[in-house]
Design a protein around this motif. Structure first.
Motif, PDB file in Angstrom:
ATOM      1  N   MET A 138      13.972 -13.057  -8.460  1.00 33.56           N
ATOM      2  CA  MET A 138      13.968 -11.598  -8.468  1.00 33.56           C
ATOM      3  C   MET A 138      14.496 -11.047  -7.154  1.00 33.56           C
ATOM      4  N   LYS A 139      14.983  -9.815  -7.221  1.00 37.40           N
ATOM      5  CA  LYS A 139      15.451  -9.184  -5.995  1.00 37.40           C
ATOM      6  C   LYS A 139      14.272  -8.906  -5.071  1.00 37.40           C
ATOM      7  N   GLU A 140      14.556  -8.987  -3.777  1.00 34.17           N
ATOM      8  CA  GLU A 140      13.481  -8.832  -2.798  1.00 34.17           C
ATOM      9  C   GLU A 140      12.825  -7.464  -2.883  1.00 34.17           C
ATOM     10  N   GLU A 141      13.652  -6.426  -3.145  1.00 34.83           N
ATOM     11  CA  GLU A 141      13.075  -5.077  -3.213  1.00 34.83           C
ATOM     12  C   GLU A 141      12.146  -4.914  -4.418  1.00 34.83           C
ATOM     13  N   ASP A 142      12.459  -5.631  -5.525  1.00 36.28           N
ATOM     14  CA  ASP A 142      11.598  -5.567  -6.707  1.00 36.28           C
ATOM     15  C   ASP A 142      10.259  -6.255  -6.438  1.00 36.28           C
ATOM     16  N   VAL A 143      10.323  -7.379  -5.735  1.00 32.80           N
ATOM     17  CA  VAL A 143       9.090  -8.091  -5.394  1.00 32.80           C
ATOM     18  C   VAL A 143       8.224  -7.233  -4.480  1.00 32.80           C
ATOM     19  N   GLU A 144       8.853  -6.601  -3.502  1.00 32.81           N
ATOM     20  CA  GLU A 144       8.099  -5.748  -2.578  1.00 32.81           C
ATOM     21  C   GLU A 144       7.449  -4.576  -3.306  1.00 32.81           C
ATOM     22  N   LYS A 145       8.178  -4.018  -4.288  1.00 32.14           N
ATOM     23  CA  LYS A 145       7.630  -2.902  -5.063  1.00 32.14           C
ATOM     24  C   LYS A 145       6.392  -3.337  -5.828  1.00 32.14           C
ATOM     25  N   ILE A 146       6.451  -4.524  -6.425  1.00 33.57           N
ATOM     26  CA  ILE A 146       5.304  -5.027  -7.191  1.00 33.57           C
ATOM     27  C   ILE A 146       4.134  -5.336  -6.262  1.00 33.57           C
ATOM     28  N   LYS A 147       4.439  -5.857  -5.068  1.00 32.07           N
ATOM     29  CA  LYS A 147       3.366  -6.096  -4.098  1.00 32.07           C
ATOM     30  C   LYS A 147       2.658  -4.793  -3.734  1.00 32.07           C
ATOM     31  N   GLU A 148       3.431  -3.719  -3.590  1.00 34.96           N
ATOM     32  CA  GLU A 148       2.836  -2.418  -3.275  1.00 34.96           C
ATOM     33  C   GLU A 148       1.950  -1.926  -4.422  1.00 34.96           C
ATOM     34  N   LEU A 149       2.417  -2.133  -5.659  1.00 39.32           N
ATOM     35  CA  LEU A 149       1.631  -1.710  -6.811  1.00 39.32           C
ATOM     36  C   LEU A 149       0.339  -2.516  -6.922  1.00 39.32           C
ATOM     37  N   ILE A 150       0.409  -3.809  -6.576  1.00 39.14           N
ATOM     38  CA  ILE A 150      -0.794  -4.644  -6.585  1.00 39.14           C
ATOM     39  C   ILE A 150      -1.783  -4.151  -5.539  1.00 39.14           C
ATOM     40  N   ALA A 151      -1.244  -3.810  -4.350  1.00 40.45           N
ATOM     41  CA  ALA A 151      -2.104  -3.310  -3.273  1.00 40.45           C
ATOM     42  C   ALA A 151      -2.788  -2.000  -3.670  1.00 40.45           C
ATOM     43  N   LYS A 152      -2.072  -1.185  -4.451  1.00 36.87           N
ATOM     44  CA  LYS A 152      -2.619   0.104  -4.897  1.00 36.87           C
ATOM     45  C   LYS A 152      -3.472  -0.037  -6.156  1.00 36.87           C
ATOM     46  N   LYS A 153      -3.483  -1.250  -6.744  1.00 33.53           N
ATOM     47  CA  LYS A 153      -4.191  -1.491  -8.006  1.00 33.53           C
ATOM     48  C   LYS A 153      -3.675  -0.583  -9.118  1.00 33.53           C
ATOM     49  N   ASP A 154      -2.376  -0.348  -9.124  1.00 36.49           N
ATOM     50  CA  ASP A 154      -1.748   0.510 -10.128  1.00 36.49           C
ATOM     51  C   ASP A 154      -1.523  -0.304 -11.412  1.00 36.49           C
ATOM     52  N   THR A 155      -2.578  -0.460 -12.180  1.00 39.77           N
ATOM     53  CA  THR A 155      -2.548  -1.333 -13.355  1.00 39.77           C
ATOM     54  C   THR A 155      -1.564  -0.861 -14.414  1.00 39.77           C
ATOM     55  N   GLU A 156      -1.545   0.421 -14.695  1.00 42.62           N
ATOM     56  CA  GLU A 156      -0.704   0.928 -15.780  1.00 42.62           C
ATOM     57  C   GLU A 156       0.776   0.703 -15.509  1.00 42.62           C
ATOM     58  N   GLN A 157       1.218   0.989 -14.298  1.00 34.78           N
ATOM     59  CA  GLN A 157       2.637   0.807 -13.989  1.00 34.78           C
ATOM     60  C   GLN A 157       3.017  -0.675 -13.970  1.00 34.78           C
ATOM     61  N   LEU A 158       2.104  -1.503 -13.475  1.00 34.36           N
ATOM     62  CA  LEU A 158       2.363  -2.941 -13.474  1.00 34.36           C
ATOM     63  C   LEU A 158       2.489  -3.478 -14.896  1.00 34.36           C
ATOM     64  N   LYS A 159       1.596  -3.034 -15.794  1.00 39.03           N
ATOM     65  CA  LYS A 159       1.680  -3.464 -17.188  1.00 39.03           C
ATOM     66  C   LYS A 159       2.997  -3.045 -17.811  1.00 39.03           C
ATOM     67  N   SER A 160       3.443  -1.843 -17.478  1.00 47.00           N
ATOM     68  CA  SER A 160       4.703  -1.343 -18.022  1.00 47.00           C
ATOM     69  C   SER A 160       5.881  -2.198 -17.567  1.00 47.00           C
TER      70      SER A 160
END
Length: 446
Positions: A1-23
């Protein structure tokens, strides 16, 4: 995966943004999610897995890099591994992840599996050597009896297929479970309903024994263009099947291993391995190379008088050593490749040596003649270097070619992986022998 995509997902994990991660995860293939988990810390990967349904989670786990997967499994309870992953895997995939666990963890996971039959299959498969057909096979397959009628066969096939993701072949057995043939699906449509399976099946299918080495399995699948191959026991009973995707994974792993051996790496290594593991993989051959260099310096140190009389001889040391190493590596690489793809048989050792000797003779003659012409122009016909270097090159090329052929074929006869003969081992040996030949010929001509 692209590095920026991985970083975005790491941020969502840190925020516990479950709905966006599931999407995001819902639009990704299992192999892509596995690549993502390979990039994440074990705890972050665990969070991702909690958002996946059981079937997808199982697919992702088997696609993960082995080291990342093992680290991930270490932090999971045995009941979670059993009920969330193993229960949703084919038996061969389940064995792959359980095999790498310690004995205690294996027992804990097996005890937590709800399906007793599946647990029994896994226990049986774990007993096989992982380098054999038995260690790679799965037990999920559609099996019919040769005496069934078409309606009976169709009804049974439908029932068995409900629990399977893919159907590659339908295997036919007799009343004693011995493999008799393969049932072509086309025949089910075109044959009359009164026909029995044994009247329309394809007899004598290509199969392998449970203790057949993986290399032979790969060769059979490649030779006959199979997508799966049945596995039988010592009396011909059908015990499992190996699919082409399992074989391709094995081919890739063995190819990487052989390439690393030829490159002077003593164990499997990935670019993201830590410094200690990379050092441990590289250092052994480097130390052997260092000893080879010391050996060369000791040989050359005994010929101080020769270098004093003919200082120009020192200019050709890299040429002699480099040519011998290159020729030996070429010869051994060709032999190793031939042994791997079964185009070369160890019983034809003398034939291969003779063939390689002819090739070496041509190469050695051309190389030594070109070097002689160069030295003749530079030093003249009477110079020792004109003859010494050319004769030494000829001898080194001949020796390196034969040595590079004999060593891997000998190792194959001794049941030792011939890939270890390539690369540093051949190069270091030829370097030392080359120096001995060079200096010996030089002294003889002086």
């Amino acid at each position: 995966m692209k590095e920026e995509d991985v970083e975005k997902i790491k941020e969502l994990i840190a925020k516990k943004d479950t709905e966006q991660l599931k999407s995001i995860l819902s639009d990704m293939h299992a192999a892509d999610i596995a690549d993502l988990c390979n990039e994440l810390e074990a705890e972050d990967a665990r969070y991702i897995y909690l958002l996946l349904d059981n079937e997808t989670a199982a697919d992702v786990l088997i696609e993960m890099d082995e080291d990342a997967r093992n680290d991930f499994l270490k932090i999971l309870p045995s009941d979670v591994i059993a009920k969330r992953f193993v229960d949703n895997m084919d038996s061969d995939d389940a064995v792959e992840i359980i095999r790498n666990m310690d004995d205690e963890k294996q027992q804990e996971v097996l005890m937590q599996i709800d399906d007793v039959d599946q647990a029994g299959d896994i226990v049986d498969l774990l007993k096989y050597d992982e380098d054999t057909a038995g260690g790679l096979m799965g037990t999920e397959m559609v099996v019919v009896n040769e005496n069934w009628s078409m309606p009976e066969c169709l009804r049974e096939m439908r029932q068995q297929a409900e629990d399977m993701d893919e159907i590659y072949y339908v295997y036919v057995v007799d009343d004693d479970e011995r493999l008799q043939g393969v049932f072509p699906l086309k025949k089910m449509i075109t044959s009359p309903s009164v026909s029995k399976v044994k009247h329309v099946m394809k007899k004598d299918p290509i199969s392998v024994n449970e203790d057949t080495p993986i290399d032979e399995v790969v060769q059979l699948i490649e030779k006959y263009d199979l997508v799966a191959i049945p596995v039988v026991d010592s009396i011909g009973r059908l015990v499992g099947r190996i699919t082409v995707d399992d074989v391709m994974d094995e081919v890739r792993e063995r190819g990487n291993r052989d390439y690393q051996l030829a490159s002077g790496l003593s164990q499997d290594m990935e670019t993201d391995d830590n410094v200690f593991k990379q050092t441990r993989a590289r250092l052994p051959w480097l130390l052997i190379g260092m000893l080879g260099g010391i050996g060369n310096s000791m040989i050359l140190g005994n010929f101080d008088d020769t270098f004093a009389s003919h200082p120009e001889m020192a200019l050709y040391i890299p040429l002699i050593g480099g040519t011998g190493g290159n020729v030996g590596t070429q010869s051994s690489a060709i032999v190793v490749q031939g042994l791997a793809n079964n185009s070369l048989d160890v019983d034809n050792t003398f034939k291969q040596i003779a063939k390689e000797s002819v090739v070496a003779l041509v190469n050695a003659t051309i190389i030594s003649l070109l070097v002689y012409i160069y030295n003749f122009i530079r030093y003249g016909a009477q110079a020792t270097v004109s003859y010494s270097v050319s004769i030494s090159l000829f001898a080194v090329v001949m020796f390196a070619s034969i040595f590079g052929t004999v060593v891997p074929m000998t190792l194959e006869k001794l049941k030792v992986d011939p890939a270890i003969a390539t690369g540093p081992f051949i190069q270091i040996t030829n370097d030392i022998i080359g120096m001995l030949l060079y200096m010996g010929i030089t002294v003889a001509l002086s």
